[in-house]
Enzyme design. Structure first.
Site, short mmCIF file in Angstrom:
data_model
loop_
_atom_site.label_atom_id
_atom_site.label_comp_id
_atom_site.label_asym_id
_atom_site.label_seq_id
_atom_site.Cartn_x
_atom_site.Cartn_y
_atom_site.Cartn_z
CB CYS A 1 2.89 7.41 3.18
SG CYS A 1 3.52 6.17 4.41
CB CYS B 1 6.82 -5.18 8.64
SG CYS B 1 8.34 -4.62 9.60
CD GLU C 1 -2.83 -1.23 2.32
OE1 GLU C 1 -3.99 -1.50 2.17
OE2 GLU C 1 -2.32 -1.38 3.47
CB CYS D 1 6.11 -2.85 16.25
SG CYS D 1 7.74 -2.43 15.74
CB CYS E 1 1.02 5.85 11.53
SG CYS E 1 1.32 7.53 11.10
CB CYS F 1 2.50 -1.86 13.96
SG CYS F 1 2.83 -1.59 12.12
N1 SAH Z 1 9.05 0.18 9.88
C1 SAH Z 1 9.41 1.86 9.80
C2 SAH Z 1 8.49 2.36 8.80
C3 SAH Z 1 7.06 2.62 9.14
S1 SAH Z 1 6.64 4.00 9.68
C4 SAH Z 1 9.22 2.38 11.37
O1 SAH Z 1 8.57 1.69 11.92
O2 SAH Z 1 9.59 3.42 11.65
C5 SAH Z 1 5.18 3.48 10.62
C6 SAH Z 1 5.04 4.41 11.87
O3 SAH Z 1 3.74 4.50 12.43
C7 SAH Z 1 6.11 4.31 13.01
O4 SAH Z 1 6.38 5.72 13.38
C8 SAH Z 1 4.92 3.58 13.94
O5 SAH Z 1 5.71 3.65 15.34
C9 SAH Z 1 3.70 4.39 13.67
N2 SAH Z 1 2.68 3.37 14.16
C10 SAH Z 1 2.87 2.06 13.97
N3 SAH Z 1 1.60 1.47 14.43
C11 SAH Z 1 0.76 2.49 14.90
C12 SAH Z 1 -0.59 2.87 15.65
N4 SAH Z 1 -1.54 1.81 15.60
N5 SAH Z 1 -0.98 4.00 15.77
C13 SAH Z 1 0.04 5.36 15.46
N6 SAH Z 1 1.08 5.04 14.97
C14 SAH Z 1 1.54 3.98 14.72
FE1 SF4 Z 2 7.43 -2.72 11.08
FE2 SF4 Z 2 5.13 -1.65 12.01
FE3 SF4 Z 2 7.23 -2.03 13.73
FE4 SF4 Z 2 7.40 -0.13 11.47
S1 SF4 Z 2 5.92 -0.11 13.24
S2 SF4 Z 2 8.88 -1.65 12.17
S3 SF4 Z 2 6.07 -1.20 10.18
S4 SF4 Z 2 6.09 -3.40 12.69
#
Ligand code: SAH
Ligand code: SF4
Length: 344
Positions: free
Chosen positions: A106, A113, A93, A117, A337, A120
């Site tokens: 974006c 991934c 996406e 985390c 995000c 996410c």
């Molecule tokens: N993998 C990289 C790039 C993805 S950026 C990274 O993690 O930096 C995705 C961003 O969205 C990250 O800053 C992550 O912390 C944030 N994110 C992920 N899940 C989220 C959620 N449920 N609510 C708000 N932000 C979230």
């Molecule tokens: Fe991967 Fe989501 Fe963690 Fe970014 S925030 S490293 S996309 S699992």
């Protein structure tokens, strides 16, 4: 019959070799780059600068691939999300986010991934595969067309995947976006969950491109509980890499901090964060959690209330940091995000 060459999969050197191998003068490679990356040619037939005969000859042994646009969704706030199909059936996406004079794209660096985390959705679907350079570049080429008559002003690698876990392909994609499509590298930001050695490598391989880091916690115990990568590269290592990151005068590293109710939103967390980042030129983006209220792994995450969020920001600002509360965009189409799961 031999397999046709995908011109989009070729880097500068390979395009030169392709031209040479086809008995063409070197300047033809430059013309191919111009037509594919600046004029968005989708087929060799469209390259009208070439004679009909030349186009036919080239089309017999080469083609120009393109990601398949499967779904396009528009949010009530103007955010647009595109689901692209890859040739092996995986999907990724990209999200277009209008914000005043800016139009930010974006993009994804991987299908899924590996980092897992807890908060996410992309982490939840797990890892499918790395994207190839042209699959990263194509998100940009297609979104640039889909955005018309608007012009893209910024690119952020904040879609699916961990860019520094696919660094070589990301660096090559950035090279093509900047050198072939002539997009300024100062308007590109790569976001990482904290692959500390990757940050050093990134500085060398994509010099001048901006860095964002998803810190999300200011102590190792909290960070490791929500971001498994922290067990491998704890905060001390991550912060050391940030201190060493080469920055032009006035440039700053973006720090992302997802606020999770009662997990990392206390005043003490804000104080610890302020201390951790002391002396690092940065701006902090606070992103209130925007995911589902209950996660499947039994751990519940919630968005903190507004007062808590503002109090958190206040601590950072009083400590001399720039801290901005980021309201999530595109929530109604699951484009915010951490909501990208490759399902449209
Ligand atoms: N993998 C990289 C790039 C993805 S950026 C990274 O993690 O930096 C995705 C961003 O969205 C990250 O800053 C992550 O912390 C944030 N994110 C992920 N899940 C989220 C959620 N449920 N609510 C708000 N932000 C979230
Ligand atoms: Fe991967 Fe989501 Fe963690 Fe970014 S925030 S490293 S996309 S699992």
């Amino acid at each position: 019959m031999s397999v046709k060459t995908d011109l989009k999969s070729l880097d500068r050197g390979a395009l030169g070799a392709f031209a040479k191998g086809s008995g063409l003068p070197a300047y033809r490679a430059g013309q191919l780059i111009h037509w594919i990356y600046e004029r968005n040619a989708g087929t060799i037939e469209e390259i009208t600068e070439f004679s009909k005969k030349l186009r036919q000859e080239l089309a017999a042994k080469a083609f120009i691939s393109r990601l398949q646009l499967k779904t396009a969704l528009s949010s009530e706030d103007g955010t647009r999300k595109f689901l692209f199909g890859l040739s092996d059936g995986n999907a990724i996406e990209s999200v277009l986010i209008p914000d005043g004079k800016r139009l930010t794209l974006c993009i994804s660096s991987q299908a899924g991934c590996r980092m897992g985390c807890g908060f996410c959705l992309t982490g939840k679907i797990g890892f499918k595969r790395d994207l190839l350079p042209h699959e990263i570049v194509d998100q940009f080429l297609l979104a640039r067309q889909l955005a018309l008559p608007e012009t893209l002003t910024n690119i952020v690698f904040m879609g699916m995947g961990e860019p520094l876990d696919n660094l070589d392909n990301v660096a090559e994609a950035i090279k093509r976006i900047t050198a072939f499509a002539r997009f300024s590298k100062r308007r590109i930001t790569v976001s990482t969950s904290g692959v500390a050695p990757g940050i050093r490598e990134f500085a060398a391989k994509a010099s001048g491109v901006k860095l964002a880091v998803s810190i999300n916690a200011a102590t190792d115990s909290v960070r490791s509980s929500i971001m498994p990568i922290n067990r491998k590269y704890p905060l001390q290592k991550l912060i050391a890499a940030l201190r060493d990151f080469p920055l032009a005068p006035r440039d700053r590293i973006t720090i992302e901090y997802v606020l999770l109710k009662r997990v990392n939103d206390a005043q003490a967390d804000a104080k610890a964060l302020a201390g951790l980042l002391r002396g690092i030129p940065c701006k902090i983006n606070l992103i209130p959690y925007n995911g589902p209220e209950n996660c499947e792994n039994g751990r519940a995450f919630n968005m903190p209330d507004e007062n808590t969020t503002m109090a958190f920001q206040d601590v950072l600002v009083r400590a001399g940091h720039t801290a901005i509360i980021r309201k999530s965009k595109g929530k109604d189409i699951l484009a915010a995000c951490g909501q990208l799961a490759g399902k449209g």
